[in-house]
Structure formats: structure tokens, C-alpha cells
Design a protein around this motif. Sequence first.
Motif, PDB file in Angstrom:
ATOM      1  N   SER A   1       4.702   2.310   0.186  1.00  0.00           N
ATOM      2  CA  SER A   1       5.475   2.190   1.237  1.00  0.00           C
ATOM      3  C   SER A   1       6.458   1.179   1.575  1.00  0.00           C
ATOM      4  CB  SER A   1       4.711   2.719   2.746  1.00  0.00           C
ATOM      5  OG  SER A   1       5.248   2.833   3.865  1.00  0.00           O
TER       6      SER A   1
ATOM      7  N   VAL B   1       1.140  -7.356   6.520  1.00  0.00           N
ATOM      8  CA  VAL B   1       2.184  -7.072   6.316  1.00  0.00           C
ATOM      9  C   VAL B   1       3.537  -6.788   5.973  1.00  0.00           C
ATOM     10  CG1 VAL B   1      -0.015  -5.702   8.288  1.00  0.00           C
ATOM     11  CG2 VAL B   1       2.443  -6.939   8.702  1.00  0.00           C
TER      12      VAL B   1
ATOM     13  N   ASN C   1       6.946  -2.014  -6.293  1.00  0.00           N
ATOM     14  CA  ASN C   1       5.692  -2.793  -5.047  1.00  0.00           C
ATOM     15  C   ASN C   1       4.347  -3.697  -4.919  1.00  0.00           C
ATOM     16  OD1 ASN C   1       4.698  -0.976  -6.162  1.00  0.00           O
ATOM     17  ND2 ASN C   1       2.923  -0.671  -4.583  1.00  0.00           N
TER      18      ASN C   1
ATOM     19  N   ASP D   1       7.104   1.226   4.892  1.00  0.00           N
ATOM     20  CA  ASP D   1       6.848   1.485   6.661  1.00  0.00           C
ATOM     21  C   ASP D   1       6.804   0.345   7.103  1.00  0.00           C
ATOM     22  OD1 ASP D   1       8.101   3.796   6.518  1.00  0.00           O
ATOM     23  OD2 ASP D   1       6.210   4.370   6.617  1.00  0.00           O
TER      24      ASP D   1
ATOM     25  N   SER E   1       0.890  -1.737  -0.288  1.00  0.00           N
ATOM     26  CA  SER E   1      -0.352  -0.132  -0.426  1.00  0.00           C
ATOM     27  C   SER E   1       0.639   1.201   0.360  1.00  0.00           C
ATOM     28  CB  SER E   1      -0.795   0.073   1.205  1.00  0.00           C
ATOM     29  OG  SER E   1      -1.865   1.028   1.139  1.00  0.00           O
ATOM     30  N   SER E   2       0.592   1.790  -1.497  1.00  0.00           N
ATOM     31  CA  SER E   2       0.824   3.331  -1.253  1.00  0.00           C
ATOM     32  C   SER E   2       3.037   3.544  -1.787  1.00  0.00           C
ATOM     33  CB  SER E   2       0.664   4.180   0.189  1.00  0.00           C
ATOM     34  OG  SER E   2      -0.165   4.452   0.990  1.00  0.00           O
TER      35      SER E   2
ATOM     36  N   THR F   1       3.199  -1.474   6.922  1.00  0.00           N
ATOM     37  CA  THR F   1       2.627  -1.470   5.888  1.00  0.00           C
ATOM     38  C   THR F   1       1.126  -2.783   5.003  1.00  0.00           C
ATOM     39  OG1 THR F   1       3.936   0.165   5.978  1.00  0.00           O
ATOM     40  CG2 THR F   1       2.756  -0.854   3.188  1.00  0.00           C
ATOM     41  N   GLU F   2       0.563  -2.210   5.353  1.00  0.00           N
ATOM     42  CA  GLU F   2      -0.656  -3.374   4.719  1.00  0.00           C
ATOM     43  C   GLU F   2      -0.285  -3.960   3.112  1.00  0.00           C
ATOM     44  OE1 GLU F   2      -5.314  -4.376   5.008  1.00  0.00           O
ATOM     45  OE2 GLU F   2      -4.765  -2.534   5.259  1.00  0.00           O
TER      46      GLU F   2
END
Length: 251
Positions: A32, A88, A60, A34, A29-30, A37-38
Motif C-alpha cells: 500500500s 508506518v 515495497n 496509503d 504491508s499489502s 500503512t504499517e
Amino acid sequence: MSTAAHTNGFPEGYFVIRSAATGRIWDVSSDSKDDGTEIILWPEKDTSLVDGRRNKSAENQVFFIDTSGALCSRDSGHAVDIEGDKLVLRHRRPVISPYPNSYSHPPAKFVFSKESGGEIQIQFEFDPSYPPPSAAPSEAWKEKTFLLTAIPKRKPKGKMLSSLFGGSHSSTADDLAKSGIDLADNEILDEDLGEEGEVDDSPDTGRDIRMLAITDKKKRDKHLLEKTKMRRTWQIIKLRNSDARTGKFFS
């Protein structure tokens, strides 16, 4: 050891994972990196299967199995894990006592099986609910089958009502009562939803992926709708290093 066994049923190298039910693919997601992150379902950013021709912005949506057997995101290199029932990104974390716990634990193991109809099952070394040390010992989790499913999404309630009451009507509680329509949350993880619960008509681009914990899987599988089976079916598409038509290699 065969390649399939070494990589838990996934191919060697890089691949994308497509939902047979929605046509969307796994996406961090996005974009990301991090921790936590899902991972969701999203339309493909790049449809080329030749690795060297793909846009870097689509990394991604690409995954691989690392040397430890963990499923990882190509974009960040981080492992994929389960948090609650969500998929995640999980950074490697230091061991913290009492080990394992919800923060510090081995990542989940993802296993793809064509023989089971294209399901992706999840295997855990420890109880994935990570009960506190004071809890009574239980091995009930070992009797469950954990697998991934795509989640259908209904139109937002406001849009559903707008179409029901003429497009521009401002709906009220009285309108709902007269309509006889139940507007309960449709994102339910129960595999026994029925046809109504399988409606997937939201205009939203993304869809969610969730883990199911199923007791007596064989018995339940006999009663599944075809749409429900499709939501549990995944297609693994390996990326190539060469163009199948020209034979040209790309680095």
C-alpha cells in the motif's frame, strides 16, 4: 562528511533491511501507499541484489535515505515514521498549530549502527508522545533510548490447545485449568521476557516490528538473552547496479 554520516549509517542508494532473528525483511504491508500503512517483516519477494534484475513487485521491500536524511520506501517515496510504537508510512503533511503534534511533525530519524551490534535507533526532535500544550513540561523522553525490535509470535491459541489435547479435541475452560498453561498474550514488548516469551512458532507469514523506549540501556543490555539481542539486530543489504560475477551494469 562521510557517506555513513550523511545517510545515518545506511548505505547510499537502495537497500533492503533484514531481521537477524527471523530472516524476514521490511515490507510495506499489502504493497500500500496509503498514509499510516504499517511496515512489517515478510519473506523476501526477490533475492537478487542486482537492482536491474529485480521484480518491480518487490519494490515495497526496498528503502533509501533521501536528501533530507529521512528513511523512505522506494515504492511510494514516502517517509517512514513512528506512530505509537509502530513503523508506518508517513506522507508529508502541512504544519498545523500547535506544532509539533501527532498529526503534523518532522518524521523520525532512523540511525543504523554496526558498532552497537546492528541496532536501528530512532531519534526525535520533539517528545514523540506529543503531549498537549496544557501538559507540564517534561524532558524525560530525552533520557530514553528508542530502538526497533522484531516481535516473536506464538501459535494461535486454538492450535496450541489442539496440539496439547490430541489434535481434534475441542478445548474448554476446564481443559485449560487442568493443563496449567497460561495463555496470556505473548506479543509482549518487555525486553525481560525470558526464554518462554521468545518462542516464535506461529505459522503466520508476517511478523511485527515495534519501537522500544528504554531507560538505562547499558544496564539492561547486560541481562538480555541472545534471542532478544538478535531481535534488535538488523542487516542492511545494499542493492548493486552491476552483476558481481560478470561486471555487467543494469540501469
